[in-house]
Write an enzyme that holds these catalytic residues in place. Structure first.
Site, short mmCIF file in Angstrom:
data_model
loop_
_atom_site.label_atom_id
_atom_site.label_comp_id
_atom_site.label_asym_id
_atom_site.label_seq_id
_atom_site.Cartn_x
_atom_site.Cartn_y
_atom_site.Cartn_z
CG ASN A 105 -1.86 -1.08 1.30
OD1 ASN A 105 -2.58 -1.28 0.34
ND2 ASN A 105 -1.89 -1.82 2.40
CB THR A 141 2.24 -7.41 0.61
OG1 THR A 141 2.07 -7.66 2.01
CG2 THR A 141 0.86 -7.31 -0.02
CB VAL A 142 3.69 -12.37 3.03
CG1 VAL A 142 4.94 -12.80 2.28
CG2 VAL A 142 4.03 -11.53 4.23
CG ASP A 143 1.19 -8.22 5.46
OD1 ASP A 143 1.53 -9.25 6.08
OD2 ASP A 143 1.73 -7.13 5.63
N GLY A 158 0.56 -11.68 10.47
CA GLY A 158 -0.73 -11.05 10.17
C GLY A 158 -1.13 -10.15 11.31
CG LEU A 175 12.42 -20.12 8.94
CD1 LEU A 175 13.32 -19.02 9.47
CD2 LEU A 175 12.33 -21.25 9.95
NE ARG A 181 9.89 -11.04 5.62
CZ ARG A 181 9.99 -9.85 6.21
NH1 ARG A 181 8.90 -9.21 6.61
NH2 ARG A 181 11.16 -9.29 6.38
#
Lengths: 418, 418
Positions: free
Chosen positions: A111, A139-141, A188, A296, A298
């Site tokens: 973002n 993004t892993v989010d 998260g 680990l 990500r």
């Protein structure tokens, strides 16, 4: 062919596949005879005029990026504020771009990066400098708006589901005389996407994970402990997945509850999993274990999702095409046209629809009791972890990840005072 | 062909490949028309007369065990004491074996299991009951005597080296503005085998892991912190691997230093990595992160070592051959005849050379300064993590691990009162 230089920068937390995006950016630009510079450590490198000359990378090195986790050019956690507040920084940025004849700026992040790319495009317009700014999703989010999913998430999700399934088999085998409750802490802070992905590891009331704690739901300790106890009585053991971002009714993070200082006055670092494990031990008396995979999850390129890798490659290619076509202030996004069979394609969305928006997990992805995922969540998540995309390995049993030597181009401006 | 039944049992912490050993045990016995029972939850199932009828498993299920982590029949943490102290238990065991016509007993575990198998063989001899007892090696701790290495260790070692390499790339990419010190906690209460394996992730003074803390060396906090600081100054970041078993000069475990109770009187679970990260933060002020992979490291079948898998399969086969040939009180062991190219074969060793012995890591595997591994360690470790042995995956992106339904044979004895 247009002349000028393309500047690529990585931003925010890195992923297992952000270098795959970098790889196709460089390849697509080379195919169009466009020179690519890469900012060292994200926007910071652009401000400091630390620009990597990617023409010095061999074709093998560029290909190798596609299977190498981390961020090859360095990333950073630096958020520029508004054009008013950070005007000097934005102007410095523009000066660096101008000094190196940068006509296309690709910013690979979440973002905040979309917002920065948008603002840089606005400032360039204001100064009449011809610049095309393109955001590239990562993004892993999984919290970017418009795009159906974010490159980086699928691989972290696959790591999470596979690891959860594996440790659950371990716990099940030992529970009779050893650990009865196991807690897995998933990344998260604001949204439970990775915790939800852990739900793919099993299906049905007795399959692990038996309980998932989402940041979208208020954490009620008494209710949680009662459920853990019920699962242990029914199944013989209980595997819990906890999002790092869960909070109690008063809004405080559960992760902070375990912190503070110990009896020596030393900082005691918290964590959701260790805290919950301690509460289970105290309240129920069961033997507990917990895991905190942290980075680990990500960086696990060794268990990357093929879908995720393909999308990371596709958005890099599309970003170069957009940029060279002069599509300004946009981002390539993933559009899903079908769940099963899974079909997707890349579309182009304006940055102002993405910058500073946050995609929440749909309410119907969380089971009514709040402790598991729904069929709708499985339909969404399953294709994102599908397919294996192993890196090549050496004879020594380690992946052939590359760490290319980075050569900076000569600086043309005075050092940055910022 | 001899008549009678073979009893197989799993013991202690499970591994990524102990089921592979189980798979070849069942296959080799089936090929010789010998019926296999498997104790439910290790020796406990033998005492309780909870015996799984493996003839009910399909050939596909037996093959599937070879790529499934955990312990399919259940394992346990139960150590029998001496024949004098636990005579009633040993006699019960013998009664169960006799009731089911068990003529071959295979016990798949570590030091304790080797000891139990040896004692059972002694008791059977004393009572004139014809029984052949064979130990089958397994442990991620790699601490069994005689054998060059232990099935289970190579896969955990590969997981460790690969994961360390991946998270180190992540940290390196972000260090300029984010985490500067990262701590990875490896299993190993008494010996630093897995911590040493992390050393395979890089070579040279500036490559991660920059510092490894071994339980074989006394932990000196001041020296450690000074070294972390020096590495951060030289490299820009520092990746530390810490064995869970490190101790200070007074003999106390560093892992216990972080524990105790918090201000609410709740149990605060410790851990080496979180404690060290807290000390680094306090003393040096760097941003820190840490990981505790815990059971993930011993159950990660998705990144199993091919060498390890082949050895796990080989010892299972050899154990059945030994048993059926009447070789009593022995264990199949791995013999290494060459480092490079790596050559190994299975030999047979007497259990009394293995039971209750513990293999230490050779002193010349640890670098003189105490914080890294030597070339000798690399020569030993490298072949053990070599080769990939991926499990099959479903279309949903998850490994096709199996959880066979276990059917117990009818009990013939009164319930066990123990």
């Amino acid at each position: 062919m247009a002349t000028g230089t393309l500047l690529y920068a990585q931003s925010g937390g890195v992923t297992a596949v952000i270098n795959a995006t970098a790889s196709t950016v460089v390849q697509a630009a080379r195919a169009r005879k466009v020179r690519v510079l890469a900012a060292r450590n994200g926007i910071l490198g652009a401000l400091r005029e630390e620009l990597v000359d990617t023409t010095r990378l061999s074709a093998a090195e560029v290909r190798g990026l596609a299977h190498t986790p981390g961020g090859a050019f360095g990333s950073c956690r630096v958020k520029l504020k508004s054009l008013q507040e950070d005007r000097a920084k934005y102007e410095r940025l523009l000066a660096v771009l101008r000094a190196h004849d940068v006509r296309w700026f690709l910013y690979n992040g979440g973002n905040d990066s979309a917002d920065t790319a948008l603002k840089v495009s606005q400032l360039a317009k204001e100064y009449g400098y011809p610049l095309t700014c393109v955001g590239v999703p990562k993004t892993v989010d999984n919290d970017l708006a418009v795009t159906d999913c974010c490159p980086g998430f699928g691989s972290a999700a696959k790591y999470t589901a596979v690891s959860l399934r594996e440790c659950a088999l371990d716990v099940a085998a030992m529970a009779e005389t050893s650990t009865k409750v196991f807690v897995y802490e998933a990344m998260g802070r604001h949204a439970g996407w990775l915790a939800a992905a852990a739900g793919l590891a099993g299906e049905g009331a007795n399959a692990a994970p038996h309980l998932i704690l989402f940041p979208e739901r208020t954490f009620d300790e008494a209710d949680f402990l009662a459920r853990v106890d019920a699962v242990v009585k029914r199944v013989g053991h209980c595997v819990v997945v906890a999002s790092e971002g869960i909070r109690t009714a008063d809004g405080s993070f559960v992760a902070d509850a375990g912190g503070g200082t110990d009896s020596f006055g030393h900082t005691q670092l918290g964590g959701v999993a260790s805290h919950l494990a301690g509460r289970v031990k105290d309240a129920l008396g069961h033997k507990v274990h917990w895991t905190l995979p942290d980075y680990l999850q990500r960086s696990a390129r060794h268990i990357a999702s093929k879908t995720d890798l393909e999308q990371a490659l596709a958005v890099g290619r599309a970003a170069v095409e957009c940029a060279l076509a002069g599509q300004n202030a946009v981002m390539p996004v993933i559009v899903r046209s079908s769940d099963a069979p899974y079909r997707w394609h890349v579309d182009i969305a304006p940055l102002d629809r993405i910058a500073n928006h946050e995609k929440k997990m749909p309410a119907n992805f969380i089971r009514k009791d709040g402790y598991g995922i729904t069929a709708a969540a499985r339909r969404y998540l399953s294709p994102l972890v599908a397919g294996e995309a192993y890196p090549p390995y050496g004879k020594n049993g380690l992946p052939l990840y590359i760490e290319p030597k980075l050569t900076l181009v000569r600086k043309k401006l005075p050092a940055w005072a910022g």
